[in-house]
Design a protein around this motif. Structure first.
Motif, PDB file in Angstrom:
ATOM      1  N   TRP A  52     -16.173   4.199   4.688  1.00 42.58           N
ATOM      2  CA  TRP A  52     -14.881   3.531   4.818  1.00 42.58           C
ATOM      3  C   TRP A  52     -14.909   2.147   4.183  1.00 42.58           C
ATOM      4  O   TRP A  52     -13.958   1.749   3.486  1.00 42.58           O
ATOM      5  CB  TRP A  52     -14.533   3.429   6.311  1.00 42.58           C
ATOM      6  N   MET A  53     -16.015   1.415   4.412  1.00 47.11           N
ATOM      7  CA  MET A  53     -16.136   0.081   3.824  1.00 47.11           C
ATOM      8  C   MET A  53     -16.090   0.157   2.300  1.00 47.11           C
ATOM      9  O   MET A  53     -15.399  -0.633   1.642  1.00 47.11           O
ATOM     10  CB  MET A  53     -17.443  -0.578   4.283  1.00 47.11           C
ATOM     11  N   GLN A  54     -16.796   1.117   1.722  1.00 50.23           N
ATOM     12  CA  GLN A  54     -16.792   1.256   0.264  1.00 50.23           C
ATOM     13  C   GLN A  54     -15.412   1.670  -0.234  1.00 50.23           C
ATOM     14  O   GLN A  54     -14.970   1.243  -1.304  1.00 50.23           O
ATOM     15  CB  GLN A  54     -17.844   2.275  -0.161  1.00 50.23           C
ATOM     16  N   ASP A  55     -14.744   2.512   0.556  1.00 51.11           N
ATOM     17  CA  ASP A  55     -13.401   2.953   0.183  1.00 51.11           C
ATOM     18  C   ASP A  55     -12.442   1.774   0.096  1.00 51.11           C
ATOM     19  O   ASP A  55     -11.495   1.760  -0.704  1.00 51.11           O
ATOM     20  CB  ASP A  55     -12.913   3.960   1.238  1.00 51.11           C
ATOM     21  N   VAL A  56     -12.672   0.762   0.929  1.00 47.01           N
ATOM     22  CA  VAL A  56     -11.817  -0.426   0.942  1.00 47.01           C
ATOM     23  C   VAL A  56     -12.248  -1.433  -0.127  1.00 47.01           C
ATOM     24  O   VAL A  56     -11.411  -2.002  -0.846  1.00 47.01           O
ATOM     25  CB  VAL A  56     -11.855  -1.090   2.343  1.00 47.01           C
ATOM     26  N   VAL A  57     -13.545  -1.650  -0.239  1.00 48.83           N
ATOM     27  CA  VAL A  57     -14.057  -2.725  -1.093  1.00 48.83           C
ATOM     28  C   VAL A  57     -14.045  -2.366  -2.572  1.00 48.83           C
ATOM     29  O   VAL A  57     -13.736  -3.214  -3.426  1.00 48.83           O
ATOM     30  CB  VAL A  57     -15.485  -3.117  -0.646  1.00 48.83           C
TER      31      VAL A  57
ATOM     32  N   PRO B 182     -12.048  -0.562  -4.609  1.00 47.33           N
ATOM     33  CA  PRO B 182     -10.824  -0.856  -5.379  1.00 47.33           C
ATOM     34  C   PRO B 182     -10.594  -2.359  -5.557  1.00 47.33           C
ATOM     35  O   PRO B 182     -10.112  -2.804  -6.606  1.00 47.33           O
ATOM     36  CB  PRO B 182      -9.715  -0.229  -4.521  1.00 47.33           C
ATOM     37  N   TRP B 183     -10.952  -3.130  -4.520  1.00 48.65           N
ATOM     38  CA  TRP B 183     -10.788  -4.584  -4.649  1.00 48.65           C
ATOM     39  C   TRP B 183     -11.716  -5.141  -5.724  1.00 48.65           C
ATOM     40  O   TRP B 183     -11.315  -5.990  -6.523  1.00 48.65           O
ATOM     41  CB  TRP B 183     -11.109  -5.240  -3.301  1.00 48.65           C
ATOM     42  N   LEU B 184     -12.962  -4.656  -5.744  1.00 51.67           N
ATOM     43  CA  LEU B 184     -13.914  -5.092  -6.775  1.00 51.67           C
ATOM     44  C   LEU B 184     -13.397  -4.766  -8.165  1.00 51.67           C
ATOM     45  O   LEU B 184     -13.484  -5.578  -9.087  1.00 51.67           O
ATOM     46  CB  LEU B 184     -15.275  -4.408  -6.557  1.00 51.67           C
TER      47      LEU B 184
END
Length: 422
Positions: free
Chosen positions: A174-179, A181-183
């Motif tokens: 979940w953290m990677q799913d959020v971070v 796209p931001w990166l």
């Protein structure tokens, strides 16, 4: 029924008391270098079409390494393996296949637009993936790996810690799913791929380490018997060599056995005290004094390099018992032995090495200094002014033009002014 634990097995702390060390596991050098290498290579994802193929190859390699991590941790070792992408043979290939199937299923789930369906599938995969991984590690066959009844048994035997194995990949996913796209929107794509790759591979290694850690900690519940091997000592590494030597001797090949030591004894990293001692015993039996003294010269250098001065002095005495005129061939070894002998109160040994140093090494810059020190030991420590005067007179004649000639003369004058106590 499992075999009883080896009493020498290391004991892991409960994972709740060792969280910091577990989190640092991928930061150890061999693991960190692997994670960094995978992360840098993940930049190939920027290449159209071919990038996907290369990423699949990369993840296959990363899973191979993660499997090595799991197996090593589950067998009682808390240091990461070196990067060796063999995946442990047939069992490793089966584990790799299972992990890639789960990874592809997770990738397919991530492509689903409907958020609820996507996370339902991901949660289902997260619920069974640890059990399947542990099952394959325990049973070693694919039939049990995809058996839901076995999954249930694994989860219930492990108890509450199993929930951690389920929650960890879901939370990090979940953290990677959020971070991610931001990166991708915040920094250039190439750097975003490398950073997100580093995080993904770090978490992969951490996850497999955690699975292995809990397998080892709850081995009795799971019926897991670690194949733990204590770290090899230097002596253990050469056990096969020493066995070969004894076999040669038993067959009557004494000369060949002695010759076999040569390449090992010339390197301190490739020899042990037991090997040196066995070699000397064979030379003694053969009555080869010359070879024994040559070996003394070799071994002395290694002992001094290891700061084993007591053993070096014992070897020196052993060699002098064979030949009183024998001396180490290296000036540095003579000085080191003399200093050690003086420090340990063995003045006669120190004097033996220092008194003729200027004759054996006349061109050494420190030759006069060592000879003067010998004269000092003779006069001030032993009270033998005659021997000291003889030493100084010899020095005065040999080094008439030496910068230290005035020092020699001053020491002679001091002796002349003092009565002879011998």
């Amino acid at each position: 029924m499992t075999e009883p634990d080896d009493p020498n097995l290391p004991e892991y702390l409960p994972f709740t008391h060792n969280v910091a060390a577990i989190l640092r596991y991928p930061l150890q050098l061999s693991a960190l270098s692997s994670v960094a290498g995978f992360a840098v290579f993940s930049a190939v994802g920027i290449i159209p079409t071919m990038g996907v193929v290369l990423l699949l190859m990369l993840w296959a390699a990363a899973f191979r390494y993660a499997i090595e991590v799991l197996e090593r941790t589950a067998h009682g070792h808390l240091d990461p393996p070196e990067l060796a992408l063999d995946a442990g043979g047939a069992d490793g290939r089966q584990m790799l296949l299972v992990q890639l199937l789960f990874a592809l299923a997770a990738y397919g789930a991530m492509l689903i637009d409907h958020l609820a369906v996507r996370w339902l599938l991901l949660c289902g995969l997260g619920l069974v993936q640890p059990a399947a991984t542990v099952t394959l590690a325990l049973a070693g066959n694919l039939e049990s790996t995809f058996n839901p009844f076995v999954w249930t048994r694994i989860a219930t035997r492990m108890g509450a810690p199993y929930a951690l194995l389920v929650a960890f990949p879901l939370l990090t996913g979940w953290m990677q799913d959020v971070v991610n796209p931001w990166l991708a929107g915040a920094i250039p794509m190439l750097f975003a791929l490398v950073i997100s790759g580093f995080v993904a591979f770090y978490l992969l290694i951490l996850q497999f380490h955690l699975i292995g850690y809990l397998m080892y900690q709850y081995r009795e519940r799971l019926g897991w018997t670690p194949q733990w091997l204590a770290p090899l000592k230097l002596e253990d590494r050469h056990a096969p060599f020493m066995q070969r030597i004894e076999h040669l001797l038993a067959e009557g090949y004494r000369t060949e056995a002695i010759a076999a030591f040569e390449p090992y004894l010339r390197g301190a990293m490739h020899s042990t005290p037991a090997m040196h001692q066995r070699f000397r015993a064979l030379l003694t039996e053969a009555g080869d004094t010359a070879a024994l003294l040559r070996h003394s010269d070799l071994w002395l250098g290694q002992l001094l390099g290891e700061n084993d001065h007591r053993q070096a002095l014992a070897l020196l005495r052993e060699s002098l018992a064979m030949d009183q005129a024998w001396r180490p061939t290296a000036a540095e070894h003579c000085v080191a032995l003399a200093e050690a002998a003086e420090r340990l109160g063995q003045l006669s040994t120190a004097l033996m090495l220092l008194r003729d140093f200027h004759r054996r090494f006349p061109k050494r810059a420190e030759a006069v200094t060592h000879a003067l020190h010998a004269a000092h030991l003779l006069s001030d420590r032993l009270g033998d002014t005659d021997a000291a005067r003889e030493q100084l007179n010899e020095l005065s004649a040999q080094y008439a033009q030496h910068p230290q000639h005035d020092e020699i003369a001053a020491q002679l004058a001091k002796l002349d002014a003092a009565p002879n106590r011998v």
